[in-house]
Design a protein around this motif. Structure first.
Motif, short mmCIF file in Angstrom:
data_model
loop_
_atom_site.label_atom_id
_atom_site.label_comp_id
_atom_site.label_asym_id
_atom_site.label_seq_id
_atom_site.Cartn_x
_atom_site.Cartn_y
_atom_site.Cartn_z
N ALA A 138 0.81 -1.24 0.04
CA ALA A 138 0.22 0.08 0.01
C ALA A 138 0.87 1.14 -0.23
O ALA A 138 0.52 1.99 0.56
CB ALA A 138 -0.86 -0.05 1.24
N TYR A 140 1.20 3.50 -2.11
CA TYR A 140 0.58 4.72 -2.77
C TYR A 140 -0.57 5.44 -1.83
O TYR A 140 -0.43 6.61 -1.64
CB TYR A 140 -0.21 4.42 -3.97
CG TYR A 140 0.36 4.64 -5.34
CD1 TYR A 140 1.41 4.06 -6.05
CD2 TYR A 140 0.27 6.09 -5.76
CE1 TYR A 140 2.23 4.30 -7.16
CE2 TYR A 140 0.96 6.33 -7.13
CZ TYR A 140 1.97 5.63 -7.66
OH TYR A 140 2.54 5.87 -8.76
N GLU A 141 -1.18 4.52 -1.13
CA GLU A 141 -1.92 5.04 -0.06
C GLU A 141 -1.13 5.49 1.21
O GLU A 141 -1.49 6.78 1.69
CB GLU A 141 -2.85 3.61 0.56
CG GLU A 141 -3.87 3.15 -0.48
CD GLU A 141 -3.17 2.31 -1.63
OE1 GLU A 141 -2.04 2.05 -1.46
OE2 GLU A 141 -3.93 2.00 -2.63
N ARG A 142 0.01 5.00 1.46
CA ARG A 142 0.82 5.47 2.78
C ARG A 142 1.18 6.93 2.12
O ARG A 142 1.26 7.95 2.90
CB ARG A 142 1.79 4.83 3.09
CG ARG A 142 1.17 3.44 4.17
CD ARG A 142 1.87 2.24 3.75
NE ARG A 142 3.53 2.47 3.86
CZ ARG A 142 4.34 1.69 3.49
NH1 ARG A 142 4.07 0.60 2.60
NH2 ARG A 142 5.61 1.79 3.73
N SER A 144 0.14 8.97 0.04
CA SER A 144 -1.03 9.95 -0.18
C SER A 144 -1.27 10.53 1.17
O SER A 144 -1.53 11.55 1.50
CB SER A 144 -2.36 9.08 -0.51
OG SER A 144 -2.15 8.66 -1.98
N LEU A 145 -1.48 9.55 2.39
CA LEU A 145 -1.82 10.10 3.77
C LEU A 145 -0.63 10.83 4.18
O LEU A 145 -0.87 11.83 4.95
CB LEU A 145 -2.04 8.91 4.61
CG LEU A 145 -3.37 8.09 4.24
CD1 LEU A 145 -3.61 7.24 5.31
CD2 LEU A 145 -4.38 8.99 4.63
N LEU A 177 4.23 14.94 15.02
CA LEU A 177 4.23 14.97 13.51
C LEU A 177 5.05 14.17 12.92
O LEU A 177 4.83 13.03 11.97
CB LEU A 177 4.33 16.25 12.92
CG LEU A 177 4.09 16.43 11.51
CD1 LEU A 177 2.95 15.95 10.66
CD2 LEU A 177 4.51 17.94 10.91
N LYS A 179 6.27 11.22 14.46
CA LYS A 179 5.91 9.95 14.71
C LYS A 179 4.83 9.70 13.81
O LYS A 179 4.90 8.30 13.03
CB LYS A 179 5.52 9.60 15.96
CG LYS A 179 5.19 8.26 16.45
CD LYS A 179 4.42 8.38 17.85
CE LYS A 179 4.39 6.88 18.37
NZ LYS A 179 3.68 6.21 17.46
N THR A 180 3.87 10.50 13.45
CA THR A 180 2.71 10.07 12.46
C THR A 180 3.33 9.68 11.33
O THR A 180 2.82 8.90 10.55
CB THR A 180 1.67 11.43 12.43
OG1 THR A 180 1.36 11.60 13.87
CG2 THR A 180 0.62 11.13 11.62
N ASP A 183 5.40 6.51 11.06
CA ASP A 183 4.57 5.49 11.22
C ASP A 183 3.93 5.23 9.85
O ASP A 183 3.88 3.92 9.52
CB ASP A 183 3.24 5.78 12.11
CG ASP A 183 3.88 5.56 13.65
OD1 ASP A 183 5.03 5.06 13.86
OD2 ASP A 183 3.20 5.65 14.38
N LEU A 184 3.59 6.05 8.95
CA LEU A 184 3.22 5.91 7.62
C LEU A 184 4.40 5.27 6.76
O LEU A 184 3.98 4.71 6.01
CB LEU A 184 2.50 7.16 7.19
CG LEU A 184 1.26 7.42 7.55
CD1 LEU A 184 0.76 8.84 7.50
CD2 LEU A 184 0.24 6.47 6.96
N ALA A 187 4.69 1.57 8.02
CA ALA A 187 3.62 0.64 8.05
C ALA A 187 3.78 -0.34 6.97
O ALA A 187 4.33 -0.27 5.93
CB ALA A 187 2.36 1.56 7.77
N SER A 188 3.25 -1.37 7.10
CA SER A 188 3.21 -2.60 6.19
C SER A 188 1.94 -2.78 5.54
O SER A 188 0.86 -2.84 6.16
CB SER A 188 3.74 -3.84 6.74
OG SER A 188 3.00 -4.24 8.07
#
Lengths: 188, 188
Positions: A138, A140-142, A144-145, A177, A179-180, A183-184, A187-188
């Motif tokens: 994911a 692209y999704e990460r 994007s966020l 910020l 950390k956020t 994490d993205l 993330a797996s």
DNA sequence: CAAATAAGTCAACAACTGATTACTTAAATG
DNA sequence: CATTTAAGTAATCAGTTGTTGACTTATTTG
């Protein structure tokens, strides 16, 4: 004697002057509120030359702003401290008044004519290269966020000027910020 | 016979018609691009009545849009599944064309006159009540980052219409957004 | 130096903006 | 029913917008 030396003619320098002035005015006012006359005045140039050299206001925006959008420098280093790096960078430029292409684009983000340009730039020049640097699923999704978080941060902090973002506790803000974002990235 | 019944006069209904039309047009076009004449036309009302009843375009915006901003319904339930709830909600309204006060405010977020109104609303009506529901340290900072994330998400997804956000993998997107938000709710 | 080309200027157009003024007409009041 | 009050209308103001066409002036070319 208003014109002792009646001004040397140089198309290239004139165009550059227009581009520089356009960056400033688009940055300060956004797309709609930026007037061609003001841009021309700041460049010490006649308004008609904007149409001559760039076709239209939209053409000028495209030529002046879009090429400045480049996040390569954010992606050069390793990604395992991306969050910290970027959070510090965004915190640092909080008070900046100097030209920033991100702010220029955000200020144009609600203008009918600028949106298609903006969309393509965000997709191709920002999310895509960022996603390419993310390992795991994911991507692209990460990516994007991450981009939406930074977009909202800059919008509320530097354009809307929400006080709780800029003035409260800068340390906590940057830490959270970072950390956020990290994490993205992880993330797996 | 253009006017068989020459239209009953009712100030209250007229004002409401203006407010409704204003919501629609501000929602669709943002603050600057929304013209008073278009608002009046949609309300089947004379332009001069906008000035009469609301003083100015800014007064109309204030009266029509700002009161609709209310996130209480997001905070009524427990906070231990806040991320999931909100992520699903934002995903669900992705394709919506109906009036949404958040979009209306975002589309006004780059307009000089609307920014002060927007700033106060975000601070008082959104970040503040959200922070009040967060336990632990740095509640304001965490609330701010939740709001910036959702702001950027809506801006890029629904206004700029970035494709990678809406079309790629909705499930992954919702899951990641939910986690990001919940981490900020739970962070200490 | 004269002709051709490029660079820059000027004034204006047509469309639009938000707002106001003087006016007409409907409804409420006595 | 007559008068007052409120509601709605039409025309217009003064300002701005992006863009264009005809013009002048400087620079380069032959």
């Amino acid at each position: 004697m208003p014109h002792p030396t009646p001004k040397r003619r140089n198309a290239e320098k004139t165009q550059q002057a227009i581009l520089d002035a356009a960056c400033q005015v688009f940055f300060e006012k956004g797309y709609d509120a930026a007037g061609t006359r003001e841009i021309a005045d700041r460049a010490n140039v006649n308004v008609a030359l904007i149409s001559r050299y760039f076709g239209s206001k939209e053409g000028l925006f495209k030529t002046a702003i879009l090429p400045k959008l480049n996040i390569d420098f954010m992606l050069e280093e390793e990604m395992d401290n991306f969050g910290q790096r970027i959070a510090e960078m965004f915190a640092a430029k909080s008070g900046e008044k100097q030209f920033d292409p991100v702010i220029a684009l955000l200020r144009a983000s609600t203008s009918k004519e600028a949106i298609p340009l903006l969309r393509q730039t965000v997709e191709e020049q920002i999310i895509k290269p960022l996603a390419a640097r993310l390992k795991g699923k994911a991507a692209y999704e990460r990516a994007s966020l991450i981009v939406t978080q930074l977009t909202g941060y800059d919008l509320l902090n530097r354009i809307v000027n929400v006080k709780t973002i800029s003035t409260n506790n800068a340390e906590d803000m940057t830490r959270l910020l970072a950390k956020t974002l990290q994490d993205l990235v992880d993330a797996s």
